[in-house]
Motif scaffolding. Sequence first.
Motif, short mmCIF file in Angstrom:
data_model
loop_
_atom_site.label_atom_id
_atom_site.label_comp_id
_atom_site.label_asym_id
_atom_site.label_seq_id
_atom_site.Cartn_x
_atom_site.Cartn_y
_atom_site.Cartn_z
N UNK A 1 0.83 -1.22 0.00
CA UNK A 1 0.00 0.00 0.00
C UNK A 1 0.86 1.26 0.00
N UNK A 2 1.89 1.21 0.82
CA UNK A 2 2.69 2.42 1.03
C UNK A 2 3.72 2.63 -0.08
N UNK A 3 4.37 1.55 -0.47
CA UNK A 3 5.51 1.70 -1.39
C UNK A 3 5.35 0.91 -2.69
N UNK A 4 4.38 0.06 -2.79
CA UNK A 4 4.30 -0.87 -3.91
C UNK A 4 5.44 -1.86 -3.78
N UNK A 5 5.67 -2.70 -4.80
CA UNK A 5 6.83 -3.60 -4.75
C UNK A 5 7.98 -2.91 -5.48
N UNK A 6 9.14 -3.06 -4.96
CA UNK A 6 10.31 -2.38 -5.54
C UNK A 6 11.43 -3.38 -5.80
N UNK A 7 12.03 -3.24 -6.99
CA UNK A 7 13.14 -4.12 -7.35
C UNK A 7 14.38 -3.25 -7.57
N UNK B 1 8.36 1.79 -20.19
CA UNK B 1 7.55 0.56 -20.17
C UNK B 1 6.27 0.80 -19.36
N UNK B 2 5.13 0.37 -19.91
CA UNK B 2 3.85 0.70 -19.26
C UNK B 2 3.63 0.03 -17.90
N UNK B 3 4.32 -1.06 -17.66
CA UNK B 3 4.09 -1.77 -16.39
C UNK B 3 4.88 -1.16 -15.22
N UNK B 4 5.69 -0.17 -15.48
CA UNK B 4 6.49 0.43 -14.40
C UNK B 4 5.69 1.55 -13.70
N UNK B 5 5.84 1.61 -12.41
CA UNK B 5 5.18 2.70 -11.67
C UNK B 5 6.16 3.85 -11.45
N UNK C 1 4.23 -6.39 -10.51
CA UNK C 1 4.38 -7.83 -10.69
C UNK C 1 5.79 -8.15 -11.19
N UNK C 2 6.78 -8.06 -10.30
CA UNK C 2 8.16 -8.25 -10.75
C UNK C 2 8.43 -9.65 -11.33
N UNK C 3 7.70 -10.65 -10.81
CA UNK C 3 7.92 -12.02 -11.31
C UNK C 3 7.69 -12.07 -12.83
N UNK C 4 6.70 -11.33 -13.31
CA UNK C 4 6.36 -11.34 -14.74
C UNK C 4 7.29 -10.43 -15.55
N UNK C 5 7.58 -9.23 -14.99
CA UNK C 5 8.25 -8.22 -15.82
C UNK C 5 9.77 -8.13 -15.62
N UNK C 6 10.32 -8.74 -14.59
CA UNK C 6 11.78 -8.67 -14.40
C UNK C 6 12.56 -9.23 -15.61
N UNK C 7 12.15 -10.39 -16.18
CA UNK C 7 12.91 -10.91 -17.32
C UNK C 7 12.98 -9.91 -18.48
N UNK D 1 17.55 -7.67 -6.80
CA UNK D 1 16.88 -8.07 -5.54
C UNK D 1 15.64 -7.23 -5.29
N UNK D 2 14.78 -7.76 -4.44
CA UNK D 2 13.58 -6.98 -4.09
C UNK D 2 13.88 -6.11 -2.88
N UNK D 3 13.48 -4.88 -2.95
CA UNK D 3 13.71 -3.95 -1.84
C UNK D 3 12.56 -4.09 -0.84
N UNK D 4 12.89 -4.45 0.39
CA UNK D 4 11.85 -4.60 1.42
C UNK D 4 11.93 -3.43 2.40
#
Lengths: 263, 302
Positions: free
Chosen positions: B219-225, B243-247, B262-268, B285-288
């Motif tokens: 909610x606060x940060x979304x997922x970050x790679x 790229x349209x899938x990037x926030x 959705x990093x699993x889909x778009x990271x490649x 890596x994923x930023x937590x």
Amino acid sequence: MQKIQTIIRKEWAEVFKNRLVLFTVAFLPLILTALPVITLVVTNNYAGDLSSSMNTGSTEFFGAMCSGLSEMDCTAVYMLNLYTLMFMILPVAIPVTIAAYSIVGEKTARSLEPLLATPITTGELLVGKMIAACVPAVVVTWLAFLIYAISARFLVSDVVFAEAMKPMWWLAIFVVSPLLTLLAVSVAVMVSSRVTDPRVAEQLSALVILPLILLVVGQSAGLILINEQIILFIGVIVAVADAILVYLSVKLFQREAILTRWK
Amino acid sequence: MIKTDNLTKKFDDNLAVDRLTLEIGEGEVFGFLGPNGAGKTTTVRMLTSLIAPTAGTAVVNGFQVGRDDYDIRRTVGILTETPGLYDRLSAWRNLTIFATLYEVADVPGQVEKYLRMLGLWERRNDEAGTFSKGMRQKLAIARALLHEPRILFLDEPTSGLDPEAAKLVRDFIEELKGEGRTIFICTHNLDEADRLCDRVAVFKTRLRVVDTTKGLRQQMYGRQVVFHLAETAVPYLPAIQNQPYLRRVEAVDNKLVIALDDPETYNPDLIRRLVEAGANIQFVGELRHSLEDIYLQLVNQA
């Protein structure tokens, strides 16, 4: 009933592990038992001297109290009556420390919140605490009075003993005295649940003794002659006051205020 | 198991709890986070029927606060902010008193069970006043569990404990969680909340947010790679930023910090584009974000 018993046992277990409180409970009765016995022994040994020193017209002064007795016997009866009055004060003085500490002490030790979180009613909690404070004081007083009465039986003449141990005094010690104890304790518990410092609770609660002291002073000054009517009157008044005060203690006990406003 | 609706508490002019509405399910471990003076303890006191709400309603274990107070007290367990033990009494005596007050059927059996479970059996005859802080806290937890409550309120369970004692208490809470009890934990130990709680609420007089810790991060940060490159990252921004899938994309030194759902889909795809642009990717890596970051942001917003 089981919860009340649990509170009583808890209070006793805590109180009697506190040497200071134990000392408070034991000291006064010891003194009040020893003092009259010593006085009686001394009076017996120096009967002649005392008789002459008392020859100041006291027979007239206490005529109503011991008509038909010699001046010496009258003096002995007068003294014994005063001591018996002291035995009425004794159970009022003993439990005030315990009772005053009962709520405010739990609060300062921070044990009140877990206790109030259990399914115990205010009535069960306060009645348990009141009984826990009253019973040791009354039992100790009765024991002390019995020792005093037995000693008196051997140390004074039959006439004096019969006069000094009239049924009204037994009524005073075994009925009115416990009622007075409950009065002091319910005041102490009520005060304890309204103040935030155990010392304040103790000081305020001790004021209950004042009317009794006035009674002793009145009797010793010859202003009041305690008789069956006065004892019965006191008994009835105190019993009614007890009922009102126990009710008020429960009604005035504000769980929320105690938990949230006391620091 | 616990449901509140606009639960409010005022002390004179001081608003302690403002229209708290939340629902906690059976078996859930719920973390109630907030700074000192936020109204956490007041909330627990209302939910355990120790104090009455000024407005709103609360239902705990099917019983309504203010109407079924006796039943609430009978069926919930509470660990208060301070253990509040009877120091002159033994551990055994402390628990026996409370087991009787909680109307436990087999008092000695239950007392023994929890003294053994919390490792206090050998010290059962010692006065509670001689116990260490950790042991006192364990004894207070045992006291809260004697009547086998399905709902347990723990107010700062590890506050003031050394790391070893705190770990013991945390491990025990995890055991309780395994038993399917509903546990409401007030804490400002965010690491503890992160590890123990299924959901957390951030509270400061009123509810700021409720979610799982994962949900809160999203909610606060979304997922970050984070893509760590062997060289400065700025020249590679044009290769991916449209790229349209990037926030959001940010270049910091030799790192590209990318927010996406959705990093699993778009990271490649991102990796391919960066490699084609000549980037030497060292690792991805994923930023937590820590719960602390989220908490501080929410509390400071308040």
